[in-house]
Structure formats: structure tokens, C-alpha cells
Design an enzyme around this catalytic site. Structure first.
Site, PDB file in Angstrom:
ATOM      1  N   ASP A  12       0.873  -1.173   0.000  1.00 16.80           N
ATOM      2  CA  ASP A  12       0.000   0.000   0.000  1.00 16.80           C
ATOM      3  C   ASP A  12       0.920   1.236   0.000  1.00 16.80           C
ATOM      4  O   ASP A  12       2.123   1.120   0.258  1.00 16.80           O
ATOM      5  CB  ASP A  12      -0.871  -0.036   1.269  1.00 16.80           C
ATOM      6  CG  ASP A  12      -1.590   1.268   1.520  1.00 16.80           C
ATOM      7  OD1 ASP A  12      -2.260   1.756   0.604  1.00 16.80           O
ATOM      8  OD2 ASP A  12      -1.467   1.810   2.653  1.00 16.80           O
ATOM      9  N   ASP A  14      -0.205   5.189   0.873  1.00 14.03           N
ATOM     10  CA  ASP A  14      -0.477   6.196   1.907  1.00 14.03           C
ATOM     11  C   ASP A  14      -0.563   5.544   3.283  1.00 14.03           C
ATOM     12  O   ASP A  14      -1.388   4.653   3.508  1.00 14.03           O
ATOM     13  CB  ASP A  14      -1.771   6.955   1.589  1.00 14.03           C
ATOM     14  CG  ASP A  14      -1.609   7.819   0.352  1.00 14.03           C
ATOM     15  OD1 ASP A  14      -0.700   8.658   0.347  1.00 14.03           O
ATOM     16  OD2 ASP A  14      -2.379   7.633  -0.611  1.00 14.03           O
ATOM     17  N   GLY A  54      -9.996   7.365  -1.288  1.00 13.95           N
ATOM     18  CA  GLY A  54      -9.918   8.116  -2.552  1.00 13.95           C
ATOM     19  C   GLY A  54     -10.251   9.572  -2.310  1.00 13.95           C
ATOM     20  O   GLY A  54     -11.276   9.891  -1.690  1.00 13.95           O
ATOM     21  N   LYS A  87      -5.757  20.162  -5.500  1.00 14.25           N
ATOM     22  CA  LYS A  87      -5.210  19.483  -4.306  1.00 14.25           C
ATOM     23  C   LYS A  87      -3.998  18.636  -4.689  1.00 14.25           C
ATOM     24  O   LYS A  87      -2.974  18.627  -3.983  1.00 14.25           O
ATOM     25  CB  LYS A  87      -6.315  18.627  -3.657  1.00 14.25           C
ATOM     26  CG  LYS A  87      -5.848  17.747  -2.507  1.00 14.25           C
ATOM     27  CD  LYS A  87      -5.638  16.305  -2.943  1.00 14.25           C
ATOM     28  CE  LYS A  87      -4.904  15.497  -1.916  1.00 14.25           C
ATOM     29  NZ  LYS A  87      -4.662  14.103  -2.323  1.00 14.25           N
ATOM     30  N   THR A 124      -2.743   0.781  -4.485  1.00 17.97           N
ATOM     31  CA  THR A 124      -3.099   2.000  -3.752  1.00 17.97           C
ATOM     32  C   THR A 124      -4.336   2.678  -4.309  1.00 17.97           C
ATOM     33  O   THR A 124      -4.663   2.549  -5.485  1.00 17.97           O
ATOM     34  CB  THR A 124      -1.917   2.999  -3.779  1.00 17.97           C
ATOM     35  OG1 THR A 124      -2.305   4.199  -3.106  1.00 17.97           O
ATOM     36  CG2 THR A 124      -1.513   3.368  -5.197  1.00 17.97           C
ATOM     37  N   THR A 125      -4.946   3.454  -3.424  1.00 16.20           N
ATOM     38  CA  THR A 125      -6.103   4.247  -3.806  1.00 16.20           C
ATOM     39  C   THR A 125      -5.683   5.561  -4.453  1.00 16.20           C
ATOM     40  O   THR A 125      -6.442   6.158  -5.210  1.00 16.20           O
ATOM     41  CB  THR A 125      -6.923   4.522  -2.526  1.00 16.20           C
ATOM     42  OG1 THR A 125      -7.285   3.271  -1.982  1.00 16.20           O
ATOM     43  CG2 THR A 125      -8.152   5.319  -2.782  1.00 16.20           C
ATOM     44  N   THR A 126      -4.486   6.006  -4.140  1.00 21.39           N
ATOM     45  CA  THR A 126      -4.057   7.285  -4.697  1.00 21.39           C
ATOM     46  C   THR A 126      -3.594   7.124  -6.150  1.00 21.39           C
ATOM     47  O   THR A 126      -3.526   6.017  -6.674  1.00 21.39           O
ATOM     48  CB  THR A 126      -2.973   7.941  -3.797  1.00 21.39           C
ATOM     49  OG1 THR A 126      -2.916   9.331  -4.078  1.00 21.39           O
ATOM     50  CG2 THR A 126      -1.599   7.336  -4.023  1.00 21.39           C
ATOM     51  N   ASP A 185      -1.702  -0.333   6.116  1.00 27.45           N
ATOM     52  CA  ASP A 185      -1.733   0.404   7.386  1.00 27.45           C
ATOM     53  C   ASP A 185      -3.141   0.559   7.942  1.00 27.45           C
ATOM     54  O   ASP A 185      -3.285   1.049   9.055  1.00 27.45           O
ATOM     55  CB  ASP A 185      -1.135   1.812   7.216  1.00 27.45           C
ATOM     56  CG  ASP A 185      -2.045   2.707   6.402  1.00 27.45           C
ATOM     57  OD1 ASP A 185      -2.378   2.332   5.256  1.00 27.45           O
ATOM     58  OD2 ASP A 185      -2.457   3.767   6.904  1.00 27.45           O
TER      59      ASP A 185
HETATM   60  C1  XBP Z   1      -5.319   6.278   0.976  1.00 29.67           C
HETATM   61  C2  XBP Z   1      -6.332   7.172   0.447  1.00 29.67           C
HETATM   62  C3  XBP Z   1      -5.984   8.208  -0.531  1.00 29.67           C
HETATM   63  C4  XBP Z   1      -5.312   9.466  -0.042  1.00 29.67           C
HETATM   64  C5  XBP Z   1      -5.525  10.602  -1.014  1.00 29.67           C
HETATM   65  O1  XBP Z   1      -4.759   5.529  -0.090  1.00 29.67           O
HETATM   66  O2  XBP Z   1      -7.488   7.017   0.763  1.00 29.67           O
HETATM   67  O3  XBP Z   1      -7.198   8.583  -1.054  1.00 29.67           O
HETATM   68  O4  XBP Z   1      -5.895   9.868   1.186  1.00 29.67           O
HETATM   69  O5  XBP Z   1      -5.159  10.296  -2.300  1.00 29.67           O
HETATM   70  P1  XBP Z   1      -3.893   4.167   0.133  1.00 29.67           P
HETATM   71  P2  XBP Z   1      -5.904  10.957  -3.591  1.00 29.67           P
HETATM   72  O6  XBP Z   1      -4.684   3.100  -0.562  1.00 29.67           O
HETATM   73  O7  XBP Z   1      -2.553   4.400  -0.540  1.00 29.67           O
HETATM   74  O8  XBP Z   1      -3.749   3.924   1.599  1.00 29.67           O
HETATM   75  O9  XBP Z   1      -6.391  12.314  -3.209  1.00 29.67           O
HETATM   76  O10 XBP Z   1      -4.836  11.003  -4.663  1.00 29.67           O
HETATM   77  O11 XBP Z   1      -7.042  10.038  -3.980  1.00 29.67           O
HETATM   78 MG    MG Z   2      -2.984   3.164   3.381  1.00 30.75          MG
END
Ligand code: XBP
Ligand code: MG
Length: 250
Positions: A12, A14, A54, A87, A124-126, A185
Site C-alpha cells: 500500500d 499512503d 480516494g 489538491k 493504492t487508492t491514490t 496500514d
Molecule cells: C489512501 C487514500 C488516498 C489518499 C488521497 O490511499 O485514501 O485517497 O488519502 O489520495 P492508500 P488521492 O490506498 O494508498 O492507503 O487524493 O490522490 O485520492
Molecule cells: Mg494506506
């Protein structure tokens, strides 16, 4: 007990590779100011809002929650996309400014995987741009090439906790879930990885330390904390942990 060895680690981003969420939160708040919106997400607000994964989805959920209508009859999707684009620019600037470092043990594990021939992927979601930016800022421009598969952001219809992003990563790796280990995480990330049938190690982050991690293979404060001794290394500790996954249900 399953006999297969660990062939790939799916990371993952973030909260797992780095503690990024404060940088995301500040980037959202800067975009709000620029759009003359008097919204300011506090840490407590953001902890609650993170339950929607997201950034665009999080914005839409918030706008719906407060009953806001975009100005001049603008469609909600266009308004959210515009705000989120801004953002993302702010977030990219904070990465380029060197504001973020990798969590303890992440760089070491990546290095050990490369040396041992254990494949690596991202789920990842990002966005892909944010993944590339984080890796470039922390490990250098070539680091994106260390990963055999990158499943990111809008490449799937349903974001975490749906398993889609992990299924996409497995497909790109051409591997079965039983030979992979996910590192996450959050409880939502754990649900996504487990939904795809992948054993999951958890390194809780600042925003997810109170989450319920039932179903995780193991929970550890950080990857660095996994190695019992400097000689052992993190990958060896993970492989040992992975070998015990037969006792996991589901
Ligand atoms: C965690 C998230 C992401 C970030 C923001 O992603 O929910 O949305 O908070 O990213 P991860 P964006 O799966 O890596 O833990 O604004 O680019 O969507
Ligand atoms: Mg995460």
C-alpha cells in the site's frame, strides 16, 4: 500450513510507504482556500473522512454530508475534479519540497527484495502520479522501475475496501494470492487485501492506529521493528511470518 514461499510483496502507499495523510490534508485545505471555500479539515475531521477512500470520493462524501451545492449550477463531478486536481498539485509540491520520508524499514525492505529477487507491486487508492512523486522524492527517479506492477487510483471501478485494486495487482504480476504478502496500514486496506485472498501484514499509521486489524497475519509498529537482529534483515523476518499463515482463517 502452506508450503509455498513468498514470491511477491504488494505495498500500500499512503500510511504504509510513508506517513502521507497530513500532506494530503494540508493539500485539501489549501485547495479549499484557493476556491474561496471556508472548509478547513482538522485532524479529527480527516480521521473520520478517511473512512471514504480516494480523494475525489472523500470530497464528494463531504459535500453531500454538508449539503453544499457547487456554484453557478456546476455539476458536482466537474467541481470535485477541479478541486481535486488543485489538491494534487499542492500535494506534488510538498513531495518535491522533500516534506516526506519513507517509514522506518521501507527502503531497507525494498533493497532486500531487489537483492533476493522477491518481486514487488503497489496497490493504492491514490493516483499513479502521487506514487511516482513519492518514490522519486524518497528513493530517486528510477525507483518506480523497482516495481513489477503498479495498481493505482482510478484503474479500478471500486476502491478499497473492495478487493479490486489487489486483484488488479495480482493479475499484473501473474501470481496467485497464496504466494504474495500485502503490507497495509488501515482496516480498509486490510479488508481489500484479504478480500483478494492475500495474507496481510499491518504497520498502523498515525491515522489508523485505532483501527480493527482482525484477520491480519501480523501487526507491527513498523517494518524496521520486524527484524529481530540487524543480521536477520526485514525480508527474512517477513518470510518467517509468511510461513505461519496457514493458521489464518479465510
Ligand atoms: C489512501 C487514500 C488516498 C489518499 C488521497 O490511499 O485514501 O485517497 O488519502 O489520495 P492508500 P488521492 O490506498 O494508498 O492507503 O487524493 O490522490 O485520492
Ligand atoms: Mg494506506
Amino acid at each position: 500450513m502452506t508450503a509455498s514461499t513468498l514470491e511477491a510483496i504488494i505495498f500500500d502507499v499512503d500510511g504504509t510507504l510513508a506517513e502521507t495523510e497530513e500532506a494530503h490534508r494540508h493539500a485539501f485545505n489549501r485547495a479549499f482556500s484557493e476556491h474561496s471555500l471556508n472548509w478547513r479539515w482538522s485532524k479529527a475531521d480527516y480521521k473520520r473522512l478517511l473512512k471514504t477512500t480516494g480523494g475525489k470520493e472523500r470530497l464528494s462524501a463531504f459535500i453531500t454530508e454538508i449539503g453544499f451545492s457547487p456554484p453557478d449550477g456546476q455539476p458536482l463531478n466537474a467541481f470535485v475534479s477541479d478541486l481535486h486536481r488543485r489538491k494534487t498539485q499542492h500535494y506534488a509540491a510538498s513531495l518535491e519540497g522533500g516534506a516526506l520520508g519513507l517509514r522506518p524499514g521501507v527502503a531497507e525492505l525494498i533493497d532486500e527484495c531487489r537483492k533476493a529477487g522477491v518481486r514487488m507491486a503497489i496497490a493504492t487508492t491514490t493516483s499513479l502520479a502521487n506514487v511516482t512523486g513519492l518514490l522519486a522524492a524518497t528513493l530517486g527517479g528510477e525507483a518506480i522501475g523497482f516495481f513489477d506492477a503498479i495498481a493505482a487510483g482510478d484503474c479500478v471501478r471500486a476502491k478499497k475496501p473492495a478487493p479490486d485494486i489487489y486483484l488488479q495487482a495480482l493479475d499484473a504480476l501473474g501470481l496467485a494470492p497464496g504466494v504474495c504478502l500485502a503490507i497495509e496500514d488501515s482496516s480498509l486496506g486490510l479488508k481489500a487485501a484479504r478480500g483478494a485472498g492475500i495474507a496481510t501484514l499491518i504497520t498502523p499509521s498515525a491515522y489508523t492506529c485505532d483501527d480493527d486489524f482482525t484477520g491480519a497475519l501480523h501487526v507491527t509498529p513498523s517494518l524496521a521493528a520486524m527484524a529481530k537482529s540487524p543480521e536477520m534483515g526485514i525480508l527474512a523476518a517477513l518470510s518467517q511470518c509468511f510461513g505461519k499463515r496457514g493458521s489464518l482463517s479465510g
